[in-house]
Motif scaffolding. Structure first.
Motif, PDB file in Angstrom:
ATOM      1  N   VAL A  37       0.681  -1.128  -0.065  1.00 39.12           N
ATOM      2  CA  VAL A  37       0.025  -0.106   0.012  1.00 39.12           C
ATOM      3  C   VAL A  37       0.804   1.272  -0.056  1.00 39.12           C
ATOM      4  O   VAL A  37       0.719   2.272  -0.645  1.00 39.12           O
ATOM      5  N   GLN A  38       1.953   1.221   0.724  1.00 38.78           N
ATOM      6  CA  GLN A  38       2.938   2.418   0.838  1.00 38.78           C
ATOM      7  C   GLN A  38       3.522   2.578  -0.361  1.00 38.78           C
ATOM      8  O   GLN A  38       3.507   3.984  -1.169  1.00 38.78           O
ATOM      9  N   THR A  39       3.961   1.321  -1.223  1.00 36.54           N
ATOM     10  CA  THR A  39       4.756   1.565  -2.393  1.00 36.54           C
ATOM     11  C   THR A  39       3.590   1.912  -3.317  1.00 36.54           C
ATOM     12  O   THR A  39       4.168   2.885  -4.360  1.00 36.54           O
ATOM     13  N   LEU A  40       2.599   1.552  -3.354  1.00 34.61           N
ATOM     14  CA  LEU A  40       1.497   1.885  -4.490  1.00 34.61           C
ATOM     15  C   LEU A  40       1.365   3.527  -4.262  1.00 34.61           C
ATOM     16  O   LEU A  40       1.359   3.866  -5.409  1.00 34.61           O
ATOM     17  N   LYS A  41       1.163   3.941  -3.048  1.00 29.87           N
ATOM     18  CA  LYS A  41       0.922   5.434  -2.954  1.00 29.87           C
ATOM     19  C   LYS A  41       2.050   6.283  -3.686  1.00 29.87           C
ATOM     20  O   LYS A  41       1.753   7.183  -4.188  1.00 29.87           O
ATOM     21  N   ASP A  42       3.278   5.967  -3.089  1.00 29.73           N
ATOM     22  CA  ASP A  42       4.450   6.637  -3.622  1.00 29.73           C
ATOM     23  C   ASP A  42       4.570   6.595  -4.972  1.00 29.73           C
ATOM     24  O   ASP A  42       4.891   7.603  -6.056  1.00 29.73           O
ATOM     25  N   LYS A  43       4.301   5.353  -5.769  1.00 31.98           N
ATOM     26  CA  LYS A  43       4.488   5.218  -7.315  1.00 31.98           C
ATOM     27  C   LYS A  43       3.449   6.005  -7.867  1.00 31.98           C
ATOM     28  O   LYS A  43       3.659   6.905  -8.964  1.00 31.98           O
ATOM     29  N   ILE A  44       2.187   6.117  -7.325  1.00 32.32           N
ATOM     30  CA  ILE A  44       1.129   6.596  -8.081  1.00 32.32           C
ATOM     31  C   ILE A  44       1.418   8.399  -7.816  1.00 32.32           C
ATOM     32  O   ILE A  44       1.128   8.967  -8.919  1.00 32.32           O
ATOM     33  N   GLU A  45       1.839   8.774  -6.763  1.00 39.16           N
ATOM     34  CA  GLU A  45       2.004  10.167  -6.907  1.00 39.16           C
ATOM     35  C   GLU A  45       3.167  10.703  -7.723  1.00 39.16           C
ATOM     36  O   GLU A  45       3.261  11.677  -8.345  1.00 39.16           O
ATOM     37  N   ASP A  46       4.312   9.628  -7.728  1.00 38.28           N
ATOM     38  CA  ASP A  46       5.161  10.034  -8.800  1.00 38.28           C
ATOM     39  C   ASP A  46       4.789   9.914 -10.212  1.00 38.28           C
ATOM     40  O   ASP A  46       5.103  10.775 -11.109  1.00 38.28           O
ATOM     41  N   ASP A  47       3.874   9.000 -10.485  1.00 36.14           N
ATOM     42  CA  ASP A  47       3.213   8.977 -12.012  1.00 36.14           C
ATOM     43  C   ASP A  47       2.448  10.177 -12.306  1.00 36.14           C
ATOM     44  O   ASP A  47       2.402  10.609 -13.123  1.00 36.14           O
ATOM     45  N   ASN A  48       1.674  10.627 -11.054  1.00 32.67           N
ATOM     46  CA  ASN A  48       0.873  11.898 -11.349  1.00 32.67           C
ATOM     47  C   ASN A  48       1.635  13.065 -11.705  1.00 32.67           C
ATOM     48  O   ASN A  48       1.349  14.044 -12.464  1.00 32.67           O
ATOM     49  N   ARG A  49       2.796  13.180 -11.103  1.00 34.87           N
ATOM     50  CA  ARG A  49       3.653  14.537 -11.295  1.00 34.87           C
ATOM     51  C   ARG A  49       4.351  14.280 -12.617  1.00 34.87           C
ATOM     52  O   ARG A  49       4.324  15.275 -13.267  1.00 34.87           O
ATOM     53  N   ARG A  50       4.559  13.121 -13.246  1.00 34.70           N
ATOM     54  CA  ARG A  50       5.024  12.858 -14.461  1.00 34.70           C
ATOM     55  C   ARG A  50       4.110  13.163 -15.500  1.00 34.70           C
ATOM     56  O   ARG A  50       4.189  13.938 -16.625  1.00 34.70           O
ATOM     57  N   ILE A  51       2.586  12.885 -15.071  1.00 35.58           N
ATOM     58  CA  ILE A  51       1.563  13.084 -16.318  1.00 35.58           C
ATOM     59  C   ILE A  51       1.438  14.521 -16.162  1.00 35.58           C
ATOM     60  O   ILE A  51       1.136  15.094 -17.171  1.00 35.58           O
ATOM     61  N   MET A  52       1.330  15.176 -14.882  1.00 33.47           N
ATOM     62  CA  MET A  52       1.119  16.731 -15.251  1.00 33.47           C
ATOM     63  C   MET A  52       2.409  17.372 -15.861  1.00 33.47           C
ATOM     64  O   MET A  52       2.105  18.255 -16.667  1.00 33.47           O
ATOM     65  N   SER A  53       3.612  16.894 -15.779  1.00 33.07           N
ATOM     66  CA  SER A  53       4.686  17.529 -16.688  1.00 33.07           C
ATOM     67  C   SER A  53       4.523  17.066 -18.013  1.00 33.07           C
ATOM     68  O   SER A  53       4.505  18.137 -18.726  1.00 33.07           O
ATOM     69  N   GLU A  54       3.794  16.047 -18.495  1.00 35.72           N
ATOM     70  CA  GLU A  54       3.784  15.692 -19.913  1.00 35.72           C
ATOM     71  C   GLU A  54       2.633  16.441 -20.150  1.00 35.72           C
ATOM     72  O   GLU A  54       2.759  16.933 -21.571  1.00 35.72           O
ATOM     73  N   ILE A  55       1.715  16.533 -19.838  1.00 42.52           N
ATOM     74  CA  ILE A  55       0.323  17.493 -19.999  1.00 42.52           C
ATOM     75  C   ILE A  55       1.132  19.139 -20.410  1.00 42.52           C
ATOM     76  O   ILE A  55       0.524  19.710 -21.328  1.00 42.52           O
ATOM     77  N   LYS A  56       1.928  19.837 -19.617  1.00 39.91           N
ATOM     78  CA  LYS A  56       2.368  21.026 -19.609  1.00 39.91           C
ATOM     79  C   LYS A  56       3.227  20.939 -20.798  1.00 39.91           C
ATOM     80  O   LYS A  56       3.461  22.132 -21.264  1.00 39.91           O
ATOM     81  N   ARG A  57       3.892  20.127 -21.414  1.00 42.93           N
ATOM     82  CA  ARG A  57       4.554  19.941 -22.548  1.00 42.93           C
ATOM     83  C   ARG A  57       3.709  19.891 -23.676  1.00 42.93           C
ATOM     84  O   ARG A  57       4.396  20.104 -25.055  1.00 42.93           O
ATOM     85  N   GLU A  58       2.565  19.728 -23.778  1.00 40.39           N
ATOM     86  CA  GLU A  58       1.559  19.716 -24.841  1.00 40.39           C
ATOM     87  C   GLU A  58       1.674  20.855 -25.610  1.00 40.39           C
ATOM     88  O   GLU A  58       1.933  22.132 -24.988  1.00 40.39           O
ATOM     89  N   ASP A  59       0.857  21.145 -26.560  1.00 45.18           N
ATOM     90  CA  ASP A  59       0.615  22.188 -27.412  1.00 45.18           C
ATOM     91  C   ASP A  59      -0.109  23.104 -26.339  1.00 45.18           C
ATOM     92  O   ASP A  59      -0.921  22.622 -25.598  1.00 45.18           O
TER      93      ASP A  59
END
Length: 233
Positions: A37-59
């Protein structure tokens, strides 16, 4: 010099293996669930940061549109919620299986001849309904093996609330929702009028409740029937 343990008989061996087995025992498995559960939380938080970063690089126009969507951050949390709900189902299933195993071990080595299934009848509930497996095994152990389990009544009642939540997660219908103690779950951080896990703490709390309850059974049986002998080595 240190103190060693000796299990006195087959009853002691099987009971304590149920708790201590490194592959599927209660102690190790609860630790694994908590780590997951703890690893899951950390992984998803990290993934969400990457997703937000990818969105910001869009048009620029596309990025602005996506970032301006209502409740963007919470929408990213949907995946966390979904996985935590499935984890609750898995934890409860494991808990139910291990409780049944403990009850069967105690029944096999009991001098009494009362059947576990006898406690699965409607007359053992206050509302004339068929007891759940959890209620059946709890009643058997409390009445036939360790009356001292009555001291864990508050813990038992909390786990019943999780049983009802598990049923709702699986079946997702209005009838099951009405059986949920909404105030209890809000008090431990599960919010919204439906069911939503905003963080991992409530699930870790559930793991600890299940562990405490199963551990108390093993400890009480060991003590009552003097199954463990301690020796100075």
């Amino acid at each position: 010099m240190f103190e060693g343990r000796k299990f006195k008989n087959d009853f002691a061996n099987k009971l304590n293996a149920c708790y201590e087995d490194e592959t599927n025992g209660v102690y190790a498995t609860c630790l694994r669930f908590k780590q997951y559960v703890q690893t899951l939380k950390d992984k998803i938080e990290d993934d969400n940061r990457r997703i937000m970063s990818e969105i910001k690089r869009e048009d620029e126009d596309v990025a602005r549109s996506m970032l301006n969507q209502e409740d963007n951050v919470n929408q990213l949390g949907f995946f966390t919620d979904m996985l935590l709900q499935s984890t609750v189902v898995a934890i409860y299933s494991y808990f139910d299986i291990k409780l049944a195993e403990l009850a069967r071990i105690c029944a096999k080595h009991s001098t009494k001849k009362c059947s576990i299934n006898w406690y699965g009848k409607k007359e053992h509930t206050n509302d004339n309904r068929t007891p759940s497996d959890f209620e059946k095994h709890h009643a058997f152990l409390k009445n036939e093996t360790i009356p001292e389990l009555a001291g864990s009544e508050e813990l038992f009642q909390q786990l019943l609330k999780w049983k009802n939540l598990r049923l709702f997660i699986v079946h997702k219908n209005e009838t099951k929702f009405k059986e949920i103690d909404v105030n209890y779950f809000r008090s431990i951080g599960i919010t919204q009028s439906w069911v939503s896990f905003n963080n991992e703490e409530s699930v870790i709390n559930f793991i600890e409740l299940a562990n405490r309850y199963l551990t108390s059974i093993v400890d009480l049986v060991n003590e009552k029937y003097q199954l463990v002998e301690y020796q100075k080595i």
